[in-house]
Design an enzyme around this catalytic site. Structure first.
Site, PDB file in Angstrom:
ATOM      1  NE  ARG A 595      45.675  85.868  30.675  1.00 34.77           N
ATOM      2  CZ  ARG A 595      46.489  86.078  31.036  1.00 34.77           C
ATOM      3  NH1 ARG A 595      47.614  85.107  30.730  1.00 34.77           N
ATOM      4  NH2 ARG A 595      46.927  87.485  30.796  1.00 34.77           N
ATOM      5  CG  ASN A 598      34.876  78.775  33.819  1.00 35.89           C
ATOM      6  OD1 ASN A 598      34.067  80.271  33.295  1.00 35.89           O
ATOM      7  ND2 ASN A 598      34.465  77.559  33.531  1.00 35.89           N
ATOM      8  N   GLY A 668      46.616  78.534  41.389  1.00 36.42           N
ATOM      9  CA  GLY A 668      45.853  78.265  41.892  1.00 36.42           C
ATOM     10  C   GLY A 668      45.261  79.251  42.759  1.00 36.42           C
ATOM     11  CD  GLU A 671      44.853  73.326  48.640  1.00 40.67           C
ATOM     12  OE1 GLU A 671      45.005  72.342  49.723  1.00 40.67           O
ATOM     13  OE2 GLU A 671      45.222  73.157  48.246  1.00 40.67           O
TER      14      GLU A 671
END
Length: 710
Positions: A595, A598, A668, A671
């Site tokens: 998810r 922002n 995440g 990267e």
């Protein structure tokens, strides 16, 4: 305390809506102060003196004349510096890099090794004295040459897992394959170069060590300093409110330790800031790699054999491995599947974590090899990857939490116009430019680490959340504000998030794309319980209630799965074969990364990684002089990075991909944006010219000397 609401079930209000940075106004007006800007009464300034030889020992440090220079307060070196302890295992489960144990002995293991610290009343006085300091050495022969093979190379485990993995008979499967690819790829030494230099101020206040620093985790730095100086952890406080980039380099470094030594010796605050040139030897870097990929496939392009081996370098004083072969352990399976990460010790500075360690260089090799295999098989590169989607982890055998890579390729192909691509290389032109398009897959581990957080109901109806997070420019402070607001069921303007203070307790560092997920989990748990307690009343006025969370048990109870963010990278390039110039005209990345908290800052994270991929593919290359052991052009004039003129239309978007095991559904994103980007560009250069580049960066001279173009 239990939290049962999953990311899929929680009704988000703030999470998922674009929100400007809560500290944005402070940053653009200068009100946000960074580590090197905060004033202290009686502040002294330290300047590091680095070795001018590559290997040997210090014979003497001639301090007498320097100590007579204006403003000079002290010169610390191996003969007079406080002693430190390095016999411990640090927060990351690794022994400390001996580079941080400055001034403990007379040995010099690499060029740019710290040999002294000059402390003076002003930074200018410290620099002048440091440049005047005479250090005598006994020089020894050194070896800094990194080649494809080295007799002393060995395999070790690292961030990418075990050093060597294997299943199946590799040679038999290669022999039975209809199509075989055997290719070698190389990537150069690369450096972080965050916009804000490394800076630390140390002082003693009432028997307590305080350090104001630029780092990726204050509790990490505080713990390491406590261990190094044999201090009670409670007597060390580290603060780091605003950080101008880190990318893996802002952990525990020589400048922090030197500042503590000087503050202890002089009994006054001392600040030490690395120069840009010093960062090239003291802040870590990405090791160069030499990689070999062997693939065997049947006539339909289904893999029968996969071998990926990666060689990287490390220093003679610290063992760190760039686990380039680790990416193959997640992306593709085969009956014979073998990977190996090996390392060789050389007389060079210690490498370290750098954005997508292992995955960034490893994906260049693997995804270039997949593109070459697709060409040999006569199969579209996306179709080839789709046919080789694994059902479970190729090495682990574990199920994937989610794996929406095919959805990324479908959406990316649609938006990029992939269906209109002529697969033949060298057939599209725009005047003097040859045009080509390429693609590559991306993945990065999505983990979470135990963290603590505290949520307080204030008398004015607002809420304060305290968590030892680090916002290194990613927008983490804003993301946590949105997460807290949803958990508390209040508007975002009623939430204040405080971060970057080791006194707030244990929390994950900003690293491994695990920060926001780990912190949000802890914030959600604390905010959920606080909201429940206020609703229940308990006979206690709401204001002043504080709830503290600890996610250790919840994260420890997670079922074992392969947890990763995924993505599909697309690039269009133009190549001028007369000058060798390569221009990226457009890039598109579509990601499945949990998810998105922002969208505004997330898009910046993704595109930032993709732009770094442009830099990696076309520009970045640190070159070491084998005679001196030092780098050529250790500054931003000699080390080239992508500038505005190199950044074309870069777009990033995502598919729906919440992690069902995370309270907010987060994975995440820090990267995964760089992974595969360089390979997509290299594959596009092949499509434009018909010439394959297996060495990065793709410089103009390499384009010109690579052979005839289509």
């Amino acid at each position: 305390m239990t939290t049962t609401t999953t990311g899929a079930a929680r009704a988000a209000k703030a999470v998922g809506a674009a929100h400007t940075r809560v500290e944005g106004r402070d940053k653009v007006t200068g009100a946000a102060r960074y580590a090197g800007e905060i004033p202290f009464a009686g502040l002294a300034h330290g300047w590091l003196v680095l070795s001018t030889i590559t290997r040997g020992r210090v014979r003497s440090v001639e301090t007498a004349e320097v100590l007579e220079m204006p403003g000079v307060l002290a010169v610390l070196h191996h003969g007079n510096a406080p002693r430190v302890d390095t016999d411990y295992v640090g927060m990351l489960g690794m022994p400390p890099d001996p580079t941080v144990a400055v001034f403990q002995h007379d040995r010099v293991p690499h060029a740019g090794w710290p040999v002294a610290l000059v402390v003076a009343e002003t930074s200018e006085q410290a620099r002048e004295a440091a440049e005047a300091l005479v250090v005598w050495y006994e020089e020894e022969p050194h070896d800094v040459t990194f080649a494809g093979e080295h007799p002393d190379a060995y395999s070790i485990s690292g961030p990418g897992g075990e050093g060597v993995t294997g299943k199946g008979d590799l040679e038999a499967e290669l022999g039975a394959s209809d199509v075989v690819l055997d290719a070698e790829y190389s990537t150069p030494e690369e450096h972080h170069n965050s916009m804000e230099p490394h800076a630390a101020t140390a002082l003693w206040d009432g028997g307590r060590l305080e350090v104001v620093d630029s780092n990726q985790g204050t509790v990490w730095v505080a713990g390491e300093l406590a261990n190094l100086f044999s201090l009670d952890p409670a007597s060390v406080r580290v603060r780091s409110e605003h950080v101008g980039g880190g990318f893996g380099s802002k952990g525990v470094r020589a400048h922090q330790v030197a500042a503590v030594m000087a503050a202890t010796t002089l009994a006054r605050p001392v600040r030490v800031v690395m120069t840009r040139r010093q960062m090239f030897s003291l802040a870590g870097y990405r090791s160069p790699t030499r990689q070999r990929v062997r693939l065997g496939a049947d006539a339909e392009g289904r893999l029968r054999a996969l071998e990926h081996s990666c060689l990287s370098l490390t220093s003679t004083v610290h063992e760190f491995i760039e686990s380039g072969a680790g990416v193959a352990r997640v992306m593709y399976d085969a009956p014979a599947h073998h990977t190996a990460n090996r390392v060789v010790r050389l007389d060079v500075p210690s490498p370290t974590f750098m954005r997508a360690p292992g995955e960034a260089p490893g994906s260049f090799a693997l995804e270039s090899a997949l593109d070459e295999l697709a060409e040999k098989c006569g199969i579209d590169p996306i179709e080839l990857r789709t046919r080789n989607e694994p059902e479970v982890g190729p090495v682990s055998g574990l199920p994937f939490s989610t794996r929406n890579l095919p959805a990324c390729f479908r959406e990316g192909a649609r938006r990029f116009g992939w269906a209109d691509r002529d697969p033949r290389p060298g057939v599209r032109r725009d005047g003097r430019w040859l045009l080509g398009t390429g693609t590559a897959a991306a993945s990065f581990f999505a983990g979470a680490a135990p963290s603590t957080a505290a949520a307080t109901a204030e008398a004015d109806g607002t809420f304060t959340v305290r968590i030892n997070a680090a916002d290194i420019g990613t927008g983490a402070r804003t993301a946590l504000t949105l997460v807290a607001a949803d958990a508390l069921d209040v508007p975002t303007d009623r939430v204040r998030v405080r971060i970057g203070d080791s006194d707030f307790g244990q929390a994950m560092i900003a690293g491994g794309s695990m920060g926001t997920r780990s912190w949000a989990w802890a914030v959600t748990a604390a905010a959920d319980e606080l909201r429940e307690r206020i609703a229940l009343g308990d006979g206690i006025p709401p204001e002043g209630i504080t709830v503290r969370s600890d996610t250790t048990a919840a994260i420890g109870a997670l079922a074992q799965k392969e947890r990763h963010s995924f993505g599909a990278q697309f690039a269009e390039v133009a190549v001028d074969v007369a000058t060798g110039e390569v221009r990226v005209r457009r890039m598109l990345g579509i990601f499945a990364a949990g998810r998105i908290v922002n969208p505004l800052t997330a898009r910046g994270q993704f595109t930032g990684g993709m732009i770094w991929g442009i830099s990696m593919a076309l520009h970045e290359e640190a070159v070491r002089d084998r005679n001196t052991g030092a780098l050529y052009g250790a500054d931003l004039a000699g080390y080239h990075v992508a500038s505005n003129a190199d950044v074309p239309l870069v777009e990033a978007d995502w598919v729906d991909d919440p992690d069902p095991d995370d309270p907010v559904g987060i994975k995440g994103i820090g990267e995964v944006g760089i992974v595969g980007a360089a390979a997509a560009i290299a594959n596009a250069v092949w499509h434009a010219t018909g010439v394959r580049h297996r060495t990065l960066p793709i410089r103009p001279d390499r384009v010109l000397t690579a052979g005839p173009h289509a």
